[in-house]
Design an enzyme around this catalytic site. Structure first.
Site, mmCIF file in Angstrom:
data_model
loop_
_atom_site.group_PDB
_atom_site.id
_atom_site.type_symbol
_atom_site.label_atom_id
_atom_site.label_comp_id
_atom_site.label_asym_id
_atom_site.label_seq_id
_atom_site.Cartn_x
_atom_site.Cartn_y
_atom_site.Cartn_z
ATOM 1 N N LYS A 58 0.940 -1.090 0.011
ATOM 2 C CA LYS A 58 0.200 -0.434 0.027
ATOM 3 C C LYS A 58 0.822 1.480 -0.244
ATOM 4 C CE LYS A 58 -4.054 1.484 2.433
ATOM 5 N NZ LYS A 58 -4.789 1.048 3.820
HETATM 6 C C1 E4P Z 1 -8.140 2.669 4.190
HETATM 7 O O1 E4P Z 1 -7.506 1.522 3.689
HETATM 8 C C2 E4P Z 1 -7.462 3.051 4.886
HETATM 9 O O2 E4P Z 1 -7.098 1.981 6.222
HETATM 10 C C3 E4P Z 1 -9.018 3.432 5.673
HETATM 11 O O3 E4P Z 1 -10.188 3.143 5.399
HETATM 12 C C4 E4P Z 1 -9.058 4.348 6.353
HETATM 13 O O4 E4P Z 1 -10.423 4.802 7.178
HETATM 14 P P1 E4P Z 1 -11.050 6.122 8.145
HETATM 15 O O5 E4P Z 1 -10.918 7.532 7.276
HETATM 16 O O6 E4P Z 1 -12.008 5.598 8.994
HETATM 17 O O7 E4P Z 1 -9.593 6.181 8.782
#
Ligand code: E4P
Length: 217
Positions: A87
């Site tokens: 990622k």
């Molecule tokens: C995406 O891969 C992130 O890990 C995540 O969805 C972020 O979510 P949040 O805005 O609830 O922190």
């Protein structure tokens, strides 16, 4: 549409996996910190444990922000398990690194995406997944689901192969709206996924069926 769970909590990952509908996992540095994982080896071990639980892609985020460091870190992450997806944040060096990973057969997830332009760049770099953060967009007074629709339209017109992974999901309704808007994947905490089960008429209907079943002995 695939279902990923957005957590590093092993119990929650097991619970979602036991439902039989889980296709993968996403994590981020905040989610890893939340479960108290500390140190490089412990982080690697934690990803390995997640990959052993779920038979599907597991996104592991790099902490680096320069091209060479992202590539080095990503190579180590990808070596943990064949299902690890590296990622990478939507920054200039991130795009370069995404292209490098694409050219070297390593799966990627381009994260922190908040616009269609960013999603186009991620697709051009060959990202396996692009992660628009719909909840955070809603928080800032824009429409996150509308962005999913826009990216889905562009990707379909242009024939981009990158999968749209709707992230930052906050509710069961978000999941339904993302399915309607053309997301390929949603990644959600456990509660919105379990929330999909709920309807008061189901509870009322089941209570009545069970009551009537008792009269039949
Ligand atoms: C995406 O891969 C992130 O890990 C995540 O969805 C972020 O979510 P949040 O805005 O609830 O922190």
């Amino acid at each position: 549409m695939k279902f990923f769970i957005d957590t590093a909590n092993l119990d929650q990952i097991k619970e979602a996996n036991d439902l039989g509908i889980l296709d993968g996992v996403t994590t981020n540095p905040s989610l890893m910190a939340k479960v108290g994982v500390k140190g490089q080896q412990a982080i690697m071990d934690h990803y390995a444990k997640i990959a052993e639980i779920v038979d599907g892609d597991v996104s592991a985020e790099v902490f680096s922000t320069t091209f060479n460091e992202i590539v080095e870190e990503g190579k180590k992450l990808a070596a943990i398990h064949p299902n690890i997806v590296v990622k990478v944040p939507m920054i200039k060096d991130g795009i370069k690194a995404l292209k490098w990973f694409t050219d070297n057969g390593i799966k990627t997830n381009c994260t922190l995406v908040f616009s269609a332009g960013q999603a186009i760049l991620a697709a051009k770099a060959g990202a396996t997944y692009v992660s628009p953060f719909i909840g955070r967009i809603d928080d800032s007074n824009w429409d996150g689901v509308q962005l999913i629709e826009q990216i889905a339209q562009i990707y379909s017109l242009q024939g981009y192969k990158t999968e749209i992974l709707a992230a930052s999901i906050r509710s069961p309704l978000h999941i339904v709206q993302c399915a309607q808007a053309g997301a390929d994947v949603i990644t959600s905490p456990l509660d919105p996924i379990l929330g999909l089960l709920k309807h008061p008429l189901t509870d009322i209907g089941l209570a009545k069926f069970l009551e009537d079943a008792k009269t039949m002995g």
